[in-house]
Design a protein around this motif. Structure first.
Motif, PDB file in Angstrom:
ATOM      1  N   ASN A 116      -6.040  -4.792  -3.489  1.00 31.78           N
ATOM      2  CA  ASN A 116      -4.971  -3.832  -3.753  1.00 31.78           C
ATOM      3  C   ASN A 116      -3.977  -4.362  -4.786  1.00 31.78           C
ATOM      4  O   ASN A 116      -3.417  -3.595  -5.567  1.00 31.78           O
ATOM      5  CB  ASN A 116      -4.287  -3.441  -2.447  1.00 31.78           C
ATOM      6  N   ASN A 135      -5.574  -3.582  -7.966  1.00 32.47           N
ATOM      7  CA  ASN A 135      -5.441  -2.148  -8.259  1.00 32.47           C
ATOM      8  C   ASN A 135      -4.064  -1.817  -8.823  1.00 32.47           C
ATOM      9  O   ASN A 135      -3.940  -1.046  -9.781  1.00 32.47           O
ATOM     10  CB  ASN A 135      -5.696  -1.317  -6.997  1.00 32.47           C
ATOM     11  N   ASN A 150       0.829  -1.215   0.000  1.00 34.69           N
ATOM     12  CA  ASN A 150       0.000   0.000   0.000  1.00 34.69           C
ATOM     13  C   ASN A 150       0.862   1.263   0.000  1.00 34.69           C
ATOM     14  O   ASN A 150       0.592   2.214  -0.747  1.00 34.69           O
ATOM     15  CB  ASN A 150      -0.928   0.022   1.213  1.00 34.69           C
ATOM     16  N   TYR A 189       2.253  -7.520  -2.641  1.00 29.08           N
ATOM     17  CA  TYR A 189       0.877  -8.032  -2.622  1.00 29.08           C
ATOM     18  C   TYR A 189       0.871  -9.521  -2.984  1.00 29.08           C
ATOM     19  O   TYR A 189       0.125 -10.303  -2.393  1.00 29.08           O
ATOM     20  CB  TYR A 189      -0.019  -7.272  -3.602  1.00 29.08           C
TER      21      TYR A 189
END
Length: 185
Positions: free
Chosen positions: A140, A143, A109, A124
């Protein structure tokens, strides 16, 4: 004993009382890394960032490889927008505990906030490998893949997220957007 009572009170969401017991724990056991970390957690819930960080750092002083304390400092720093500093603490957390999925996700993040997509993707990937049911890490991950232009991979990741947590609205919306983008390619 005080640390254990504080933990029970924390579990019961009686944070003010937990803080009192954790303060007694660090008074009577000043070298207890766990008591300092737990007090830091309780103070963090009250948004007393400076005092929480101080206790996390004391925990690290007594246990230099305390990955949770490094991760907790990183979380506060991220919360207050100091992602560059947070990255260094998250790196320490995963250095000392390579199988610590939340720290990998948090590092992802923080790296994403700096648009360091490739490195974020790697963390991730590790977080979701370590904890396959970690929906937020999958989201995430998707993303970051989307930001890198890897739309089909992002779609797969959003679908995995929704298998774990069908109610996760950001995953639903991001999947819809990614499918629209994929159709235009």
């Amino acid at each position: 004993a005080y640390n254990n009572i504080g933990t029970i009170l924390s579990t019961l969401r009686k944070n003010n009382e937990a803080i009192s017991y954790y303060r007694m724990a660090v008074k009577f056991e000043p070298n207890s890394a766990s008591a300092h970390n737990n007090l830091g957690n309780a103070l963090s819930l009250k948004r007393k960032w400076g005092e929480a960080i101080s206790h996390y750092k004391t925990a690290i002083k007594h246990k230099p490889d305390y990955a949770k304390a490094y991760n907790n400092i990183g979380t506060i720093l991220s919360t207050v927008g100091k992602n560059e500093e947070a990255i260094s603490y998250y790196r320490m957390a995963v250095k000392f505990k390579p199988d610590f999925a939340p720290a990998h996700s948090n590092l992802g993040n923080a790296l994403s906030s700096k648009r360091k997509w490739e490195e974020a993707i790697a963390h991730y990937r590790m977080a979701t490998k370590l904890e396959p049911g970690f929906a937020e890490a999958h989201l995430n991950f998707g993303n970051a893949l989307f930001e890198k232009g890897k739309v089909k991979e992002a779609i797969d990741r959003y679908k995995k997220t929704l298998k774990i947590r069908p109610d996760l609205v950001p995953a639903q919306k991001n999947l819809e957007m990614a499918l629209r983008v994929d159709k235009t390619k």
